[in-house]
Design an enzyme around this catalytic site. Structure first.
Site, PDB file in Angstrom:
ATOM      1  N   HIS A  34       0.815  -1.209   0.000  1.00  0.00           N
ATOM      2  CA  HIS A  34       0.000   0.000   0.000  1.00  0.00           C
ATOM      3  C   HIS A  34       0.852   1.264   0.000  1.00  0.00           C
ATOM      4  O   HIS A  34       0.514   2.253  -0.657  1.00  0.00           O
ATOM      5  CB  HIS A  34      -0.919  -0.012   1.226  1.00  0.00           C
ATOM      6  CG  HIS A  34      -1.889   1.125   1.270  1.00  0.00           C
ATOM      7  ND1 HIS A  34      -2.978   1.220   0.428  1.00  0.00           N
ATOM      8  CD2 HIS A  34      -1.940   2.230   2.060  1.00  0.00           C
ATOM      9  CE1 HIS A  34      -3.651   2.317   0.695  1.00  0.00           C
ATOM     10  NE2 HIS A  34      -3.049   2.959   1.675  1.00  0.00           N
ATOM     11  N   HIS A  87      -9.963   3.691  -0.883  1.00  0.00           N
ATOM     12  CA  HIS A  87     -10.280   3.222   0.465  1.00  0.00           C
ATOM     13  C   HIS A  87     -11.150   1.974   0.321  1.00  0.00           C
ATOM     14  O   HIS A  87     -12.290   1.930   0.773  1.00  0.00           O
ATOM     15  CB  HIS A  87     -10.966   4.312   1.285  1.00  0.00           C
ATOM     16  CG  HIS A  87     -10.191   4.687   2.506  1.00  0.00           C
ATOM     17  ND1 HIS A  87     -10.770   4.946   3.727  1.00  0.00           N
ATOM     18  CD2 HIS A  87      -8.858   4.811   2.708  1.00  0.00           C
ATOM     19  CE1 HIS A  87      -9.835   5.237   4.613  1.00  0.00           C
ATOM     20  NE2 HIS A  87      -8.666   5.162   4.019  1.00  0.00           N
ATOM     21  N   ASP A 261      -0.045  15.248   5.340  1.00  0.00           N
ATOM     22  CA  ASP A 261      -1.177  14.780   6.140  1.00  0.00           C
ATOM     23  C   ASP A 261      -0.854  13.409   6.719  1.00  0.00           C
ATOM     24  O   ASP A 261      -0.022  12.677   6.192  1.00  0.00           O
ATOM     25  CB  ASP A 261      -2.450  14.741   5.300  1.00  0.00           C
ATOM     26  CG  ASP A 261      -2.702  13.384   4.672  1.00  0.00           C
ATOM     27  OD1 ASP A 261      -1.938  13.008   3.760  1.00  0.00           O
ATOM     28  OD2 ASP A 261      -3.649  12.703   5.100  1.00  0.00           O
ATOM     29  N   SER A 520      -3.773   0.276  -5.694  1.00  0.00           N
ATOM     30  CA  SER A 520      -4.424  -0.579  -4.699  1.00  0.00           C
ATOM     31  C   SER A 520      -4.455  -2.003  -5.230  1.00  0.00           C
ATOM     32  O   SER A 520      -5.203  -2.309  -6.170  1.00  0.00           O
ATOM     33  CB  SER A 520      -5.845  -0.084  -4.412  1.00  0.00           C
ATOM     34  OG  SER A 520      -6.499  -0.972  -3.529  1.00  0.00           O
TER      35      SER A 520
END
Length: 709
Positions: A34, A87, A261, A520
């Protein structure tokens, strides 16, 4: 979580000792598929990422591209940021929080560049719509996106929804974000100078999301919905909104030297990657991190993926000002350490728990050398169908149905920039600072890439570019989200390799730089691997903000522009009635076709434009008619009505000869018939004829709304 034996040997050799438990966990997450792209990075060099418009390319939290100036309001050069995130696993385990935190993460990637988020686009992929579990996931994901995006005041203006049986055990949630920044406010994730402080701003750190990066790098188990729930983060959009506004004030005050972030691998991932980019190190005191839960240990503080947190590099003399702004917005703030020379070091209550070279941690993962089996092409076997049953099956299919149920839940007008709303080929945002319309299209068609991974991916790129051109925009740049199954299976990796090459080749043909993205893999479950899914989010620009609608006016001639094909491979028709076929042949001059379509769309005589894609010409026409405007159309055969060759569009025009002249030497132009004022779609296909009123078409296309309302 456990570090693989082969990786542990490499780490031990580099450090000259066994890693501490915290170091081992940090390497296990940052060296996961990932984070490190161990199976995909060797393939990504296929993409061209350069161009005069590219300011910041791949490798940062978001890409930055320059917007053409058409006499706007700002004296500074205007940039837009582009990012996309998946996600997927979290959205299977907890559809609401999984999707919501996907939105939060991509918005914070935008903040990291000093930009203000102005638009979201979500591309969603689920199993068969007739399954109860699919509808549960679908409703939860849409609600999560809606609640989070609406609460933070960022409009969701586009995207796509696709249903395919092979997503049953592993849905995909891909979210793209566009932000606005100028040359004076741009920051990056590259640490600047030793001695600067590292300041953590935002929500307190808890134990949610522990091991999220490693969880995203494994196949989903049958018990994932219960066993993996602790790996899913929990979002707080109201804190995110405060963070957005605080970030604006920090950037306006020139208080941020670099930013990142806190997403995958939490604080450890953000801080180590930031200093590694600058060729520097850090000293962090983990007990200084403001915490939500008592008795957290060093490993939990380093790896927790609690949401709504940012790590800033701040000059020592500016720390007090940063703390005051955080307090103003009721956000937590911790001075957790400083940028240094040397290693990346974390201490906890006086004990050193991490002491490693930052670059080795962030970029030292070895790449995988995997076998790839080239996908085979099936032998064509097309069934015979009659016009009426084929039309009803295709126009009424969930994939081609109206997605109004989805986008009506999103606030797509907040911010007062949305010039063309969801439901058209592309959204258009008003970038008044540059006097420029920014068109946005996002999505993929899994039936295409399942049928023919390489050509299907090429078609995805052309389809998105055609969406922009149909609204009069010229493609500017793109970001991708490459979704695949378990790469350790040679057939799965072969199909994944093919979509990478196909997407890269068509984007190069279109002269569209792919400036960033996400990978992904391990989207595999007990139900099997997903179809290889190359989601693309592409932006284009045009002078001004006006665009021709997809809905017919009722006064013009209907033309089909672009080269057709009677091949039905990957079509919704075959998905509904069975059979296989080869994938349609794509135009060799795709860039010329797209540029000419944009020119025609902007002509004064053009009344409506709509691209031909899912469901073919039948669905395009069904989407164009209204209660006040219909169409009387004739085509040669059923295949001409349902083939899904991209790079085509229906144009309603008052000057058909001008359209023919524009496409002369570029692509064929076929006259379909005339727009009418009777609200009926009249189709002549060979010897068959079908007439369907607009209300009948609307009833067919409302299958999602009828089921879920």
């Amino acid at each position: 979580m456990s570090l693989a034996d082969s990786d542990r040997e490499l780490v031990t050799a580099e450090l000259g000792r066994d890693p501490t438990p915290t170091e081992a966990a940090l390497f296990e997450n940052l060296w996961s598929e990932h984070c490190a792209y161990r199976s995909s990075r060797p393939l990504l060099s296929a993409f061209s990422s350069e161009g005069d418009q590219v300011v910041v390319g791949p490798g940062d939290d978001a890409a930055v591209v320059r917007v053409p100036d058409n006499g706007g309001e700002s004296d500074a050069e205007t940039y837009v940021t582009m990012g996309i995130e998946s996600h997927n696993h979290p959205s299977y385990v907890d559809p609401y929080d999984g999707a919501a935190t996907g939105v939060g993460g991509i918005v914070r990637d935008t903040l990291s560049m000093g930009a203000y988020p102005i638009a979201l686009a979500d591309s969603l992929y689920f199993g068969g719509f007739d399954r109860e579990h699919t509808r549960y996931l679908f409703e939860g994901v849409v609600e999560g996106i809606s609640d989070y995006g609406n609460a933070i005041g960022v409009p969701t203006v586009g995207g796509s929804v696709e249903f395919h049986d092979d997503y049953e055990g592993n849905p995909l949630v891909n979210v793209a974000c566009v932000g606005l920044v100028d040359e004076e406010r741009l920051v990056t994730a590259e640490a600047q100078e030793p001695g600067n402080k590292l300041v953590l701003v935002g929500n307190a750190t808890g134990r949610d999301g522990l091991g999220g990066a490693s969880f995203a790098s494994e196949d989903l188990a049958e018990d994932a919905e219960t066993e993996d729930r602790p790996a899913v983060q929990v979002g707080d959009p109201y804190s995110e909104k405060l963070l957005i506004e605080a970030n604006e004030e920090l950037i306006d005050g020139g208080l941020v030297q670099s930013a990142r972030d806190l997403g995958a691998a939490g604080l450890g991932g953000a801080s180590s990657e930031m200093v590694a980019k600058g060729g520097l190190g850090a000293r962090i005191e983990l007990e200084r991190v403001h915490q939500r839960e008592p008795n957290m240990n060093a490993l939990e503080i380093v790896l927790a993926e609690s949401q709504e947190r940012m790590c800033y590099e701040v000059r020592p003399e500016d720390v007090e000002s940063v703390e005051e702004i955080a307090e103003k917005y009721d956000l937590g703030c911790s001075v957790i350490g400083e940028v240094s020379e040397g290693n990346y070091v974390c201490t906890f209550e006086g004990e050193t728990v991490v002491d490693v070279p930052a670059e080795f941690l962030a970029d030292g993962a070895p790449m995988n050398d995997l076998d790839a089996v080239e996908p085979a092409q099936p032998e064509p076997d097309r069934p015979d169908v009659d016009l009426q049953s084929a039309f009803e099956a295709v126009v009424g299919a969930p994939n081609t149905a109206s997605k109004r149920w989805v986008f009506r839940q999103y606030d797509h007008e907040v911010g007062a920039r949305t010039a063309l709303k969801p439901g058209d080929d592309a959204a258009v945002m008003a970038i008044r600072e540059a006097g420029t319309g920014l068109a946005l299209s996002a999505g993929a068609v899994p039936a295409w890439t399942d049928c023919a991974p390489y050509d299907g991916a090429r078609a995805v790129a052309l389809e998105n570019a055609t969406n922009l051109a149909a609204k009069g925009a010229t493609p500017l740049a793109a970001v991708d989200c490459l979704n695949g199954g378990n790469p350790e299976k040679s057939d799965v990796y072969g199909r994944f390799t093919a979509i990478v090459d196909g997407l890269a080749d068509m984007c190069r043909d279109l002269s569209v730089p792919v400036v960033g993205g996400n990978v992904s893999l391990y989207n595999d479950s007990a139900a099997g691997p997903i179809p290889p899914t190359p989601t693309l989010a592409m932006v284009g620009t045009k002078p001004g903000y006006e665009a021709p609608p997809a809905a017919l006016d009722g006064r013009g001639t209907l033309l089909l522009v672009g080269a057709g094909s009677d091949a039905l491979g990957g079509s919704e028709l075959l998905a509904q009635v069975g059979g296989v076929d080869r994938f349609p042949t794509l135009p060799e001059n795709a860039s010329e076709v797209v540029a000419t379509l944009a020119e025609v769309a902007n002509a004064d005589a053009t009344l409506a434009t709509h691209d031909v894609s899912n469901g073919g010409l039948a669905v395009t026409l069904a989407e164009m008619i209204t209660a006040d405007a219909g169409a009387d159309v004739a085509v040669e055969d059923v295949a001409s009505l349902f083939a899904e060759t991209p790079g085509r569009a229906v144009v309603e025009t008052e000057a058909p000869e001008a359209v023919r002249d524009a496409f002369d030497g570029v692509a064929p132009v076929a006259e379909l018939g005339e727009a009418t004022r009777d609200g009926t779609l009249s189709l002549s296909v060979g010897d068959e004829r079908l007439a369907v009123a607009s209300e009948e078409v609307a009833a067919l296309r409302d299958v999602i709304e009828a089921e879920l309302d």
